[in-house]
Design a protein around this motif. Structure first.
Motif, mmCIF file in Angstrom:
data_model
loop_
_atom_site.group_PDB
_atom_site.id
_atom_site.type_symbol
_atom_site.label_atom_id
_atom_site.label_comp_id
_atom_site.label_asym_id
_atom_site.label_seq_id
_atom_site.Cartn_x
_atom_site.Cartn_y
_atom_site.Cartn_z
ATOM 1 N N ALA A 162 -9.764 20.539 11.967
ATOM 2 C CA ALA A 162 -9.556 20.872 13.379
ATOM 3 C C ALA A 162 -8.204 21.541 13.578
ATOM 4 C CB ALA A 162 -9.640 19.607 14.230
ATOM 5 N N ARG A 163 -7.172 21.010 12.910
ATOM 6 C CA ARG A 163 -5.837 21.602 13.028
ATOM 7 C C ARG A 163 -5.827 23.021 12.470
ATOM 8 N NH1 ARG A 163 -3.035 17.939 10.318
ATOM 9 N NH2 ARG A 163 -2.937 19.156 8.411
ATOM 10 N N THR A 164 -6.501 23.231 11.340
ATOM 11 C CA THR A 164 -6.592 24.569 10.754
ATOM 12 C C THR A 164 -7.310 25.527 11.694
ATOM 13 O OG1 THR A 164 -6.589 23.640 8.528
ATOM 14 C CG2 THR A 164 -7.447 25.880 8.771
ATOM 15 N N ALA A 165 -8.416 25.053 12.275
ATOM 16 C CA ALA A 165 -9.171 25.899 13.212
ATOM 17 C C ALA A 165 -8.332 26.253 14.430
ATOM 18 C CB ALA A 165 -10.452 25.188 13.635
ATOM 19 N N PHE A 166 -7.551 25.293 14.919
ATOM 20 C CA PHE A 166 -6.686 25.541 16.071
ATOM 21 C C PHE A 166 -5.690 26.652 15.769
ATOM 22 C CE2 PHE A 166 -2.456 24.691 17.867
ATOM 23 C CZ PHE A 166 -2.720 24.895 19.209
ATOM 24 N N TRP A 167 -4.991 26.553 14.608
ATOM 25 C CA TRP A 167 -3.983 27.562 14.279
ATOM 26 C C TRP A 167 -4.606 28.911 13.956
ATOM 27 C CZ3 TRP A 167 0.381 26.867 16.253
ATOM 28 C CH2 TRP A 167 0.941 25.600 16.349
ATOM 29 N N ASP A 168 -5.756 28.899 13.292
ATOM 30 C CA ASP A 168 -6.449 30.158 13.020
ATOM 31 C C ASP A 168 -6.803 30.861 14.328
ATOM 32 O OD1 ASP A 168 -6.269 29.806 10.307
ATOM 33 O OD2 ASP A 168 -8.349 29.146 10.044
ATOM 34 N N ASN A 169 -7.275 30.073 15.302
ATOM 35 C CA ASN A 169 -7.624 30.618 16.612
ATOM 36 C C ASN A 169 -6.392 31.188 17.303
ATOM 37 O OD1 ASN A 169 -7.798 29.945 19.757
ATOM 38 N ND2 ASN A 169 -9.855 30.395 19.033
ATOM 39 N N ARG A 170 -5.295 30.451 17.211
ATOM 40 C CA ARG A 170 -4.050 30.887 17.867
ATOM 41 C C ARG A 170 -3.549 32.194 17.250
ATOM 42 N NH1 ARG A 170 -2.002 31.457 22.123
ATOM 43 N NH2 ARG A 170 0.118 30.884 22.573
ATOM 44 N N PHE A 171 -3.541 32.266 15.912
ATOM 45 C CA PHE A 171 -3.103 33.492 15.243
ATOM 46 C C PHE A 171 -4.005 34.663 15.609
ATOM 47 C CE2 PHE A 171 -0.903 30.717 11.990
ATOM 48 C CZ PHE A 171 0.372 31.158 12.304
ATOM 49 N N GLU A 172 -5.302 34.400 15.690
ATOM 50 C CA GLU A 172 -6.248 35.472 16.020
ATOM 51 C C GLU A 172 -5.989 36.026 17.424
ATOM 52 O OE1 GLU A 172 -11.046 36.022 16.566
ATOM 53 O OE2 GLU A 172 -10.318 34.485 15.180
ATOM 54 N N GLN A 173 -5.650 35.138 18.352
ATOM 55 C CA GLN A 173 -5.368 35.578 19.724
ATOM 56 C C GLN A 173 -4.157 36.505 19.790
ATOM 57 O OE1 GLN A 173 -4.713 32.128 22.112
ATOM 58 N NE2 GLN A 173 -6.706 31.260 21.677
ATOM 59 N N ILE A 174 -3.134 36.200 18.997
ATOM 60 C CA ILE A 174 -1.869 36.929 19.100
ATOM 61 C C ILE A 174 -1.810 38.123 18.153
ATOM 62 C CG2 ILE A 174 0.651 36.691 19.005
ATOM 63 C CD1 ILE A 174 0.318 33.739 19.575
ATOM 64 N N SER A 175 -2.677 38.166 17.155
ATOM 65 C CA SER A 175 -2.639 39.247 16.165
ATOM 66 C C SER A 175 -2.648 40.653 16.758
ATOM 67 C CB SER A 175 -3.789 39.094 15.173
ATOM 68 O OG SER A 175 -3.536 38.027 14.304
ATOM 69 N N PRO A 176 -3.402 40.916 17.845
ATOM 70 C CA PRO A 176 -3.398 42.280 18.393
ATOM 71 C C PRO A 176 -2.007 42.783 18.788
ATOM 72 C CG PRO A 176 -5.241 41.061 19.294
ATOM 73 C CD PRO A 176 -4.406 40.076 18.513
ATOM 74 N N VAL A 177 -1.111 41.878 19.164
ATOM 75 C CA VAL A 177 0.257 42.271 19.507
ATOM 76 C C VAL A 177 0.941 42.876 18.281
ATOM 77 C CG1 VAL A 177 2.531 41.420 20.237
ATOM 78 C CG2 VAL A 177 0.438 40.520 21.312
ATOM 79 N N ILE A 178 0.756 42.238 17.134
ATOM 80 C CA ILE A 178 1.385 42.707 15.902
ATOM 81 C C ILE A 178 0.703 43.985 15.423
ATOM 82 C CG2 ILE A 178 2.045 42.080 13.559
ATOM 83 C CD1 ILE A 178 3.293 40.384 15.931
ATOM 84 N N ASP A 179 -0.618 44.029 15.496
ATOM 85 C CA ASP A 179 -1.357 45.239 15.098
ATOM 86 C C ASP A 179 -0.902 46.445 15.929
ATOM 87 O OD1 ASP A 179 -2.856 43.859 13.208
ATOM 88 O OD2 ASP A 179 -4.476 43.411 14.627
ATOM 89 N N ARG A 180 -0.739 46.243 17.224
ATOM 90 C CA ARG A 180 -0.326 47.328 18.113
ATOM 91 C C ARG A 180 1.071 47.839 17.738
ATOM 92 N NH1 ARG A 180 -1.179 44.812 22.825
ATOM 93 N NH2 ARG A 180 0.970 44.076 23.008
ATOM 94 N N ALA A 181 1.986 46.899 17.470
ATOM 95 C CA ALA A 181 3.351 47.295 17.108
ATOM 96 C C ALA A 181 3.381 48.018 15.772
ATOM 97 C CB ALA A 181 4.245 46.055 17.059
ATOM 98 N N ARG A 182 2.562 47.570 14.829
ATOM 99 C CA ARG A 182 2.496 48.235 13.518
ATOM 100 C C ARG A 182 1.928 49.640 13.668
ATOM 101 N NH1 ARG A 182 -0.963 44.754 10.270
ATOM 102 N NH2 ARG A 182 -2.558 45.988 11.280
ATOM 103 N N ASP A 183 0.873 49.788 14.473
ATOM 104 C CA ASP A 183 0.264 51.100 14.688
ATOM 105 C C ASP A 183 1.228 52.062 15.386
ATOM 106 O OD1 ASP A 183 -2.002 50.091 13.518
ATOM 107 O OD2 ASP A 183 -3.094 49.799 15.416
#
Length: 197
Positions: free
Chosen positions: A126-147
């Motif tokens: 459950a803890r792993t799923a929570f953090w995976d979900n959290r990272f997935e939500q915020i990843s577009p911010v990093i992808d946008r900055a990299r692009d």
């Protein structure tokens, strides 16, 4: 129409079902924040939410699934991925959102308990799923900055976000020092310096 004429029961959508879920999630969060994960019982949640305990087993199946759903919702409340127009602004807003969340009464206890319960494979998952979900939500911010060329082409969202946020959790769970604007600025600066092109 006879019972064996093939009629299927109607599935309810929205309305009462949504209200029940909202009440149960709120009750779960209150119970976890008041008593920790180890003190949570489905019976107590059911009483607080005003529903039958069988409803919880039917919809969530286990205490762990209910905790995961509730804590995921807690992290999502008021925390949309930022789009301030600058990498610095986005990273700072991510840290402010996390700071607002983890400094709420009871949340430090919740996170500490979750980190300590490594012997329970369901809670670990459950803890792993929570953090995976959290990272997935915020990843577009990093992808946008990299692009946009604001971050190195090889910068991976998870690594950037780990670098950015780890000092907050270190203070919360290890040293007990305050999470303040100075720390947020320092984390932002260090992350940009480490991953800039």
């Amino acid at each position: 129409m006879t019972p064996d004429s093939g009629a299927q029961p109607r599935k309810r959508t929205g309305g009462r079902s949504a209200r029940v879920r909202e009440a149960v999630i709120a009750a779960t969060l209150h119970q976890v924040l008041d008593h920790g994960i180890e003190g949570l019982s489905l019976g107590s949640v059911a009483v607080r939410a005003g529903v039958a305990e069988t409803t919880l087993y039917r919809r969530w199946g286990s205490r762990t699934a209910l905790i995961t759903d509730a804590v995921t919702q807690l992290a999502e409340l008021g925390n949309p991925p930022p789009d301030t127009g600058s990498l610095r602004g986005d990273l700072r807003q991510i840290l402010e959102q996390i700071s607002d969340l983890i400094t709420r009464p009871g949340v430090a206890r919740l996170l500490g308990t979750a980190a300590a319960l490594d012997g329970d494979p369901e809670l670990t998952a459950a803890r792993t799923a929570f953090w995976d979900n959290r990272f997935e939500q915020i990843s577009p911010v990093i992808d946008r900055a990299r692009d946009a060329g604001d971050l190195r082409a090889d910068a991976q969202p998870r690594a950037v976000l780990e670098t950015l946020t780890a000092p907050l959790y270190f203070r919360l769970l290890v040293t007990g020092e305050a999470i303040d604007n100075h720390l947020i600025d320092r984390c932002t600066d260090h992350t940009i310096t480490l991953y800039r092109p």
